[in-house]
Design a protein around this motif. Structure first.
Motif, PDB file in Angstrom:
ATOM      1  N   VAL A  10      -9.660  36.333 -10.485  1.00  0.00           N
ATOM      2  CA  VAL A  10      -9.289  37.682 -10.908  1.00  0.00           C
ATOM      3  C   VAL A  10      -8.189  37.589 -11.950  1.00  0.00           C
ATOM      4  O   VAL A  10      -7.490  36.583 -12.049  1.00  0.00           O
ATOM      5  CB  VAL A  10      -8.821  38.559  -9.715  1.00  0.00           C
ATOM      6  N   ILE A  11      -8.043  38.646 -12.718  1.00  0.00           N
ATOM      7  CA  ILE A  11      -6.975  38.730 -13.721  1.00  0.00           C
ATOM      8  C   ILE A  11      -5.867  39.597 -13.135  1.00  0.00           C
ATOM      9  O   ILE A  11      -6.109  40.729 -12.712  1.00  0.00           O
ATOM     10  CB  ILE A  11      -7.495  39.359 -15.035  1.00  0.00           C
ATOM     11  N   ASP A  12      -4.636  39.074 -13.102  1.00  0.00           N
ATOM     12  CA  ASP A  12      -3.520  39.839 -12.545  1.00  0.00           C
ATOM     13  C   ASP A  12      -2.986  40.840 -13.565  1.00  0.00           C
ATOM     14  O   ASP A  12      -3.484  40.939 -14.692  1.00  0.00           O
ATOM     15  CB  ASP A  12      -2.419  38.924 -12.001  1.00  0.00           C
ATOM     16  N   GLU A  13      -1.966  41.590 -13.162  1.00  0.00           N
ATOM     17  CA  GLU A  13      -1.419  42.647 -14.025  1.00  0.00           C
ATOM     18  C   GLU A  13      -0.785  42.110 -15.309  1.00  0.00           C
ATOM     19  O   GLU A  13      -0.575  42.862 -16.257  1.00  0.00           O
ATOM     20  CB  GLU A  13      -0.415  43.510 -13.254  1.00  0.00           C
ATOM     21  N   ASN A  14      -0.502  40.806 -15.353  1.00  0.00           N
ATOM     22  CA  ASN A  14       0.080  40.199 -16.554  1.00  0.00           C
ATOM     23  C   ASN A  14      -0.965  39.513 -17.430  1.00  0.00           C
ATOM     24  O   ASN A  14      -0.624  38.859 -18.402  1.00  0.00           O
ATOM     25  CB  ASN A  14       1.152  39.180 -16.155  1.00  0.00           C
ATOM     26  N   GLY A  15      -2.245  39.654 -17.045  1.00  0.00           N
ATOM     27  CA  GLY A  15      -3.315  39.050 -17.834  1.00  0.00           C
ATOM     28  C   GLY A  15      -3.591  37.597 -17.494  1.00  0.00           C
ATOM     29  O   GLY A  15      -4.363  36.941 -18.185  1.00  0.00           O
ATOM     30  N   ASN A  16      -2.978  37.094 -16.425  1.00  0.00           N
ATOM     31  CA  ASN A  16      -3.186  35.702 -16.012  1.00  0.00           C
ATOM     32  C   ASN A  16      -4.330  35.617 -15.007  1.00  0.00           C
ATOM     33  O   ASN A  16      -4.474  36.477 -14.144  1.00  0.00           O
ATOM     34  CB  ASN A  16      -1.919  35.138 -15.369  1.00  0.00           C
ATOM     35  N   GLU A  17      -5.116  34.554 -15.120  1.00  0.00           N
ATOM     36  CA  GLU A  17      -6.217  34.365 -14.175  1.00  0.00           C
ATOM     37  C   GLU A  17      -5.687  33.730 -12.896  1.00  0.00           C
ATOM     38  O   GLU A  17      -4.890  32.800 -12.935  1.00  0.00           O
ATOM     39  CB  GLU A  17      -7.279  33.467 -14.794  1.00  0.00           C
ATOM     40  N   GLU A  18      -6.115  34.270 -11.748  1.00  0.00           N
ATOM     41  CA  GLU A  18      -5.719  33.758 -10.447  1.00  0.00           C
ATOM     42  C   GLU A  18      -6.966  33.447  -9.634  1.00  0.00           C
ATOM     43  O   GLU A  18      -7.950  34.173  -9.699  1.00  0.00           O
ATOM     44  CB  GLU A  18      -4.907  34.783  -9.664  1.00  0.00           C
ATOM     45  N   LYS A  19      -6.900  32.382  -8.853  1.00  0.00           N
ATOM     46  CA  LYS A  19      -7.982  32.039  -7.940  1.00  0.00           C
ATOM     47  C   LYS A  19      -7.556  32.487  -6.552  1.00  0.00           C
ATOM     48  O   LYS A  19      -6.487  32.122  -6.078  1.00  0.00           O
ATOM     49  CB  LYS A  19      -8.261  30.542  -7.954  1.00  0.00           C
ATOM     50  N   LEU A  20      -8.389  33.307  -5.911  1.00  0.00           N
ATOM     51  CA  LEU A  20      -8.113  33.802  -4.574  1.00  0.00           C
ATOM     52  C   LEU A  20      -9.175  33.281  -3.614  1.00  0.00           C
ATOM     53  O   LEU A  20     -10.342  33.157  -3.971  1.00  0.00           O
ATOM     54  CB  LEU A  20      -8.129  35.332  -4.543  1.00  0.00           C
ATOM     55  N   GLU A  21      -8.744  33.004  -2.379  1.00  0.00           N
ATOM     56  CA  GLU A  21      -9.672  32.570  -1.344  1.00  0.00           C
ATOM     57  C   GLU A  21     -10.214  33.802  -0.622  1.00  0.00           C
ATOM     58  O   GLU A  21      -9.457  34.660  -0.170  1.00  0.00           O
ATOM     59  CB  GLU A  21      -8.970  31.664  -0.349  1.00  0.00           C
ATOM     60  N   VAL A  22     -11.518  33.879  -0.511  1.00  0.00           N
ATOM     61  CA  VAL A  22     -12.155  35.000   0.181  1.00  0.00           C
ATOM     62  C   VAL A  22     -11.989  34.807   1.684  1.00  0.00           C
ATOM     63  O   VAL A  22     -12.342  33.778   2.240  1.00  0.00           O
ATOM     64  CB  VAL A  22     -13.648  35.106  -0.189  1.00  0.00           C
ATOM     65  N   VAL A  23     -11.412  35.812   2.339  1.00  0.00           N
ATOM     66  CA  VAL A  23     -11.226  35.795   3.786  1.00  0.00           C
ATOM     67  C   VAL A  23     -12.471  36.349   4.461  1.00  0.00           C
ATOM     68  O   VAL A  23     -13.007  35.759   5.397  1.00  0.00           O
ATOM     69  CB  VAL A  23      -9.986  36.617   4.205  1.00  0.00           C
ATOM     70  N   THR A  24     -12.946  37.494   3.980  1.00  0.00           N
ATOM     71  CA  THR A  24     -14.128  38.119   4.558  1.00  0.00           C
ATOM     72  C   THR A  24     -14.692  39.172   3.619  1.00  0.00           C
ATOM     73  O   THR A  24     -14.042  39.590   2.667  1.00  0.00           O
ATOM     74  CB  THR A  24     -13.803  38.760   5.934  1.00  0.00           C
ATOM     75  N   TYR A  25     -15.896  39.574   3.930  1.00  0.00           N
ATOM     76  CA  TYR A  25     -16.556  40.682   3.255  1.00  0.00           C
ATOM     77  C   TYR A  25     -16.713  41.807   4.261  1.00  0.00           C
ATOM     78  O   TYR A  25     -16.970  41.553   5.437  1.00  0.00           O
ATOM     79  CB  TYR A  25     -17.946  40.266   2.763  1.00  0.00           C
ATOM     80  N   LEU A  26     -16.576  43.015   3.814  1.00  0.00           N
ATOM     81  CA  LEU A  26     -16.772  44.174   4.680  1.00  0.00           C
ATOM     82  C   LEU A  26     -17.759  45.114   4.015  1.00  0.00           C
ATOM     83  O   LEU A  26     -17.673  45.360   2.809  1.00  0.00           O
ATOM     84  CB  LEU A  26     -15.462  44.932   4.885  1.00  0.00           C
ATOM     85  N   LYS A  27     -18.679  45.630   4.789  1.00  0.00           N
ATOM     86  CA  LYS A  27     -19.559  46.693   4.297  1.00  0.00           C
ATOM     87  C   LYS A  27     -19.378  47.864   5.239  1.00  0.00           C
ATOM     88  O   LYS A  27     -19.557  47.743   6.445  1.00  0.00           O
ATOM     89  CB  LYS A  27     -21.012  46.252   4.282  1.00  0.00           C
ATOM     90  N   ILE A  28     -18.969  48.976   4.679  1.00  0.00           N
ATOM     91  CA  ILE A  28     -18.755  50.181   5.473  1.00  0.00           C
ATOM     92  C   ILE A  28     -19.915  51.119   5.183  1.00  0.00           C
ATOM     93  O   ILE A  28     -20.018  51.690   4.100  1.00  0.00           O
ATOM     94  CB  ILE A  28     -17.391  50.822   5.159  1.00  0.00           C
ATOM     95  N   ASP A  29     -20.795  51.218   6.164  1.00  0.00           N
ATOM     96  CA  ASP A  29     -22.022  51.990   5.986  1.00  0.00           C
ATOM     97  C   ASP A  29     -21.775  53.478   5.809  1.00  0.00           C
ATOM     98  O   ASP A  29     -22.524  54.149   5.108  1.00  0.00           O
ATOM     99  CB  ASP A  29     -22.969  51.758   7.165  1.00  0.00           C
ATOM    100  N   ASP A  30     -20.708  54.000   6.439  1.00  0.00           N
ATOM    101  CA  ASP A  30     -20.426  55.435   6.343  1.00  0.00           C
ATOM    102  C   ASP A  30     -20.288  55.908   4.896  1.00  0.00           C
ATOM    103  O   ASP A  30     -20.653  57.028   4.572  1.00  0.00           O
ATOM    104  CB  ASP A  30     -19.143  55.788   7.100  1.00  0.00           C
ATOM    105  N   ILE A  31     -19.738  55.044   4.061  1.00  0.00           N
ATOM    106  CA  ILE A  31     -19.565  55.414   2.652  1.00  0.00           C
ATOM    107  C   ILE A  31     -20.375  54.510   1.728  1.00  0.00           C
ATOM    108  O   ILE A  31     -20.236  54.568   0.520  1.00  0.00           O
ATOM    109  CB  ILE A  31     -18.070  55.407   2.248  1.00  0.00           C
ATOM    110  N   ASN A  32     -21.222  53.654   2.333  1.00  0.00           N
ATOM    111  CA  ASN A  32     -22.111  52.765   1.592  1.00  0.00           C
ATOM    112  C   ASN A  32     -21.360  51.956   0.528  1.00  0.00           C
ATOM    113  O   ASN A  32     -21.730  51.947  -0.642  1.00  0.00           O
ATOM    114  CB  ASN A  32     -23.261  53.549   0.964  1.00  0.00           C
ATOM    115  N   SER A  33     -20.284  51.291   0.952  1.00  0.00           N
ATOM    116  CA  SER A  33     -19.477  50.509   0.028  1.00  0.00           C
ATOM    117  C   SER A  33     -19.209  49.121   0.591  1.00  0.00           C
ATOM    118  O   SER A  33     -19.161  48.928   1.799  1.00  0.00           O
ATOM    119  CB  SER A  33     -18.143  51.200  -0.239  1.00  0.00           C
ATOM    120  N   GLU A  34     -19.019  48.174  -0.329  1.00  0.00           N
ATOM    121  CA  GLU A  34     -18.679  46.802   0.039  1.00  0.00           C
ATOM    122  C   GLU A  34     -17.269  46.484  -0.440  1.00  0.00           C
ATOM    123  O   GLU A  34     -16.831  46.978  -1.478  1.00  0.00           O
ATOM    124  CB  GLU A  34     -19.623  45.812  -0.641  1.00  0.00           C
TER     125      GLU A  34
END
Length: 84
Positions: A10-34
């Motif tokens: 991802v690109i941070d607020e200063n325009g620098n690229e950062e690598k983040l570790e994915v902890v989990t994915y969530l899908k909330i069916d009530d609003i159909n969003s991931e």
């Protein structure tokens, strides 16, 4: 989004690229969003992104601006962590 992705760039607020570790994915069916919950290396505080698709079907990660939506994701994440 593919659930087997372990890291995202991802690109941070200063325009620098950062690598983040994915902890989990969530899908909330009530609003159909991931959502993706990720952390920076060496940090405990998680970052939450909403997964949006553009008109061509390409995925984009965006921060959640809506406080009620963020609280709903936070609650779902908390429940998920209690189960583990």
């Amino acid at each position: 989004m593919e659930n087997d992705v372990q890291f995202i760039d991802v690109i941070d607020e200063n325009g620098n690229e950062e690598k983040l570790e994915v902890v989990t994915y969530l899908k909330i069916d009530d609003i159909n969003s991931e959502y993706v919950v990720a952390i920076k290396d060496g940090e405990e505080e998680a970052v939450v992104f909403k997964v949006l698709k553009d008109e061509d079907g390409n995925e984009e990660l965006v921060t959640i601006e809506n406080e009620a939506e963020f609280e709903m994701v936070e609650e779902a994440y908390g429940l998920l962590m209690q189960e583990e």
